[in-house]
Design an enzyme around this catalytic site. Structure first.
Site, short mmCIF file in Angstrom:
data_model
loop_
_atom_site.label_atom_id
_atom_site.label_comp_id
_atom_site.label_asym_id
_atom_site.label_seq_id
_atom_site.Cartn_x
_atom_site.Cartn_y
_atom_site.Cartn_z
N GLY A 17 0.84 -1.20 0.00
CA GLY A 17 0.00 0.00 0.00
C GLY A 17 0.87 1.25 0.00
O GLY A 17 2.08 1.19 0.28
N GLU A 41 10.77 -2.82 6.23
CA GLU A 41 11.47 -1.90 5.33
C GLU A 41 12.19 -0.89 6.21
O GLU A 41 11.56 -0.20 7.00
CB GLU A 41 10.42 -1.21 4.47
N ASP A 88 6.87 -6.16 5.32
CA ASP A 88 6.42 -4.77 5.17
C ASP A 88 6.81 -4.29 3.78
O ASP A 88 7.98 -4.00 3.53
CB ASP A 88 7.18 -3.97 6.26
N ASP A 94 8.13 -1.80 -5.82
CA ASP A 94 9.32 -1.03 -6.24
C ASP A 94 9.28 -0.80 -7.74
O ASP A 94 9.48 0.30 -8.22
CB ASP A 94 10.60 -1.81 -5.89
N1 LIG Z 1 -4.89 1.91 12.09
C1 LIG Z 1 -4.28 3.09 12.34
N2 LIG Z 1 -4.94 4.08 12.92
C2 LIG Z 1 -4.36 5.26 13.16
N3 LIG Z 1 -3.10 5.55 12.85
C3 LIG Z 1 -2.36 4.59 12.28
C4 LIG Z 1 -2.92 3.30 11.98
N4 LIG Z 1 -1.96 2.55 11.36
C5 LIG Z 1 -0.87 3.35 11.29
N5 LIG Z 1 -1.11 4.55 11.86
C6 LIG Z 1 -0.15 5.65 11.98
O1 LIG Z 1 0.05 6.19 10.67
C7 LIG Z 1 1.43 6.48 10.45
C8 LIG Z 1 1.93 5.68 9.27
O2 LIG Z 1 1.86 4.30 9.59
P1 LIG Z 1 2.97 3.27 9.08
O3 LIG Z 1 2.58 1.94 9.62
O4 LIG Z 1 4.35 3.77 9.40
O5 LIG Z 1 2.71 3.35 7.51
P2 LIG Z 1 3.53 2.76 6.30
O6 LIG Z 1 4.43 1.69 6.81
O7 LIG Z 1 2.49 2.24 5.36
O8 LIG Z 1 4.26 3.91 5.70
C9 LIG Z 1 2.16 6.15 11.75
O9 LIG Z 1 2.26 7.35 12.50
C10 LIG Z 1 1.22 5.16 12.43
O10 LIG Z 1 1.34 5.22 13.84
N1 LIG Z 2 11.19 1.73 -4.41
C1 LIG Z 2 11.08 2.93 -3.82
N2 LIG Z 2 11.37 4.05 -4.50
C2 LIG Z 2 11.26 5.27 -3.94
N3 LIG Z 2 10.91 5.47 -2.67
C3 LIG Z 2 10.61 4.37 -1.96
C4 LIG Z 2 10.66 3.07 -2.50
N4 LIG Z 2 10.28 2.20 -1.52
C5 LIG Z 2 10.02 2.93 -0.44
N5 LIG Z 2 10.21 4.22 -0.70
C6 LIG Z 2 10.13 5.34 0.25
C7 LIG Z 2 8.77 5.85 0.54
C8 LIG Z 2 8.86 6.28 1.98
O1 LIG Z 2 9.37 7.60 2.07
C9 LIG Z 2 9.89 5.34 2.58
C10 LIG Z 2 9.30 4.20 3.36
O2 LIG Z 2 8.08 3.78 2.80
P1 LIG Z 2 6.81 3.40 3.71
O3 LIG Z 2 5.69 3.23 2.72
O4 LIG Z 2 6.60 4.51 4.69
O5 LIG Z 2 7.19 2.11 4.39
O6 LIG Z 2 10.63 4.85 1.50
#
Ligand SMILES: Nc1ncnc2c1ncn2[C@@H]1O[C@H](COP(=O)(O)OP(=O)(O)O)[C@@H](O)[C@H]1O
Ligand SMILES: Nc1ncnc2c1ncn2[C@H]1C[C@H](O)[C@@H](COP(=O)(O)O)O1
Length: 217
Positions: A17, A41, A88, A94
């Site tokens: 996502g 990641e 994750d 990518d």
């Molecule tokens: N179900 C949820 N409800 C509210 N906040 C959330 C939820 N899941 C994630 N978050 C918050 O949203 C932000 C992004 O979540 P994260 O898991 O790091 O996203 P991603 O890995 O997809 O980039 C973090 O600050 C996290 O604490």
């Molecule tokens: N393949 C990618 N190219 C560019 N940027 C990327 C790629 N994979 C992850 N990213 C970036 C996007 C976010 O800034 C961080 C971590 O991703 P997240 O969805 O928050 O885990 O890396």
């Protein structure tokens, strides 16, 4: 619920996502609930990510090569451990989202994109790349996702123009419609709570159903 009975011990679950949607949070919660390991990641030690956000054109190829190497090492560790992981982000994103998006918008050159995709294809066609048993796709409305990006507080992401996240959000919606590399479980972020055991168990139940149906084929 004895969820261990439902998801095979050697399964690989991948969470996909757009940035900020909640992948890392759900990955950690599901793995804890299942007694699985996580493959996260890593952002903090990435030597290109901040530079990339400052200058896409200069750093997009370097960053993609870096991510590919990192994901390949993670994938190798998962296969060598015999599965039992929640991952994750998938490697499919990518190439299918990030590299393609930068190539299409001209921030990765055509030659760099071709070099990257040829390396990607050569690497995924190895025994280290079995497809995941299920890809859990997280989706939600853009404003909630933007809020989460802000709340998480990575400066490089907050400073990035909102149009970047809008564009990515649209690409993801199209990408998942066509994705067929492995079975998919779609979850709307408004419809689960990663801190609630019953909610996690319901996700696990749905994932287990998908995995059993696909392994029975
Ligand atoms: N179900 C949820 N409800 C509210 N906040 C959330 C939820 N899941 C994630 N978050 C918050 O949203 C932000 C992004 O979540 P994260 O898991 O790091 O996203 P991603 O890995 O997809 O980039 C973090 O600050 C996290 O604490
Ligand atoms: N393949 C990618 N190219 C560019 N940027 C990327 C790629 N994979 C992850 N990213 C970036 C996007 C976010 O800034 C961080 C971590 O991703 P997240 O969805 O928050 O885990 O890396």
């Amino acid at each position: 619920m004895s969820h261990e009975l439902h998801i095979p011990k050697d399964a690989l679950i991948t969470v996909a996502g757009t940035v900020g949607v909640g992948k890392s949070t759900l990955t950690t919660a599901l793995a804890a609930r299942l007694g699985f390991r996580t493959s996260m990641e890593k952002v903090d030690n990435n030597p290109y990510l901040e530079k990339f956000y400052q200058d896409f054109e200069r750093w997009s190829f370097h960053l993609q090569i870096y991510f590919l190497a990192e994901r390949f090492k993670e994938q190798k560790a998962i296969v060598e451990a015999g599965g039992g992981f929640v991952q994750d982000r998938s490697i499919y994103e990518d190439t299918g989202i990030f590299a393609k998006m930068h190539a299409d918008q001209g921030t990765m050159s055509k030659t760099d994109y071709e070099t990257y995709t040829s390396l990607f294809e050569a690497m995924v066609m190895t025994p280290y790349f079995p497809h995941p048993d299920v890809l859990i796709y997280l989706e939600g409305n853009l404003s909630s996702i933007l809020n989460r990006i802000r709340l998480r507080g990575r400066e490089m992401e907050i400073q990035t123009d909102v149009s970047y996240w809008e564009h990515m959000h649209e690409r993801y919606a199209k990408w998942i419609e066509e994705f067929d590399a492995c079975p998919v479980l779609r979850l709307n972020i408004d419809e689960y709570d990663a801190t609630d055991e019953a909610s996690l168990d319901e996700i696990i139940r749905q994932a287990a159903e998908i995995i059993h149906a696909s392994r029975a084929k």
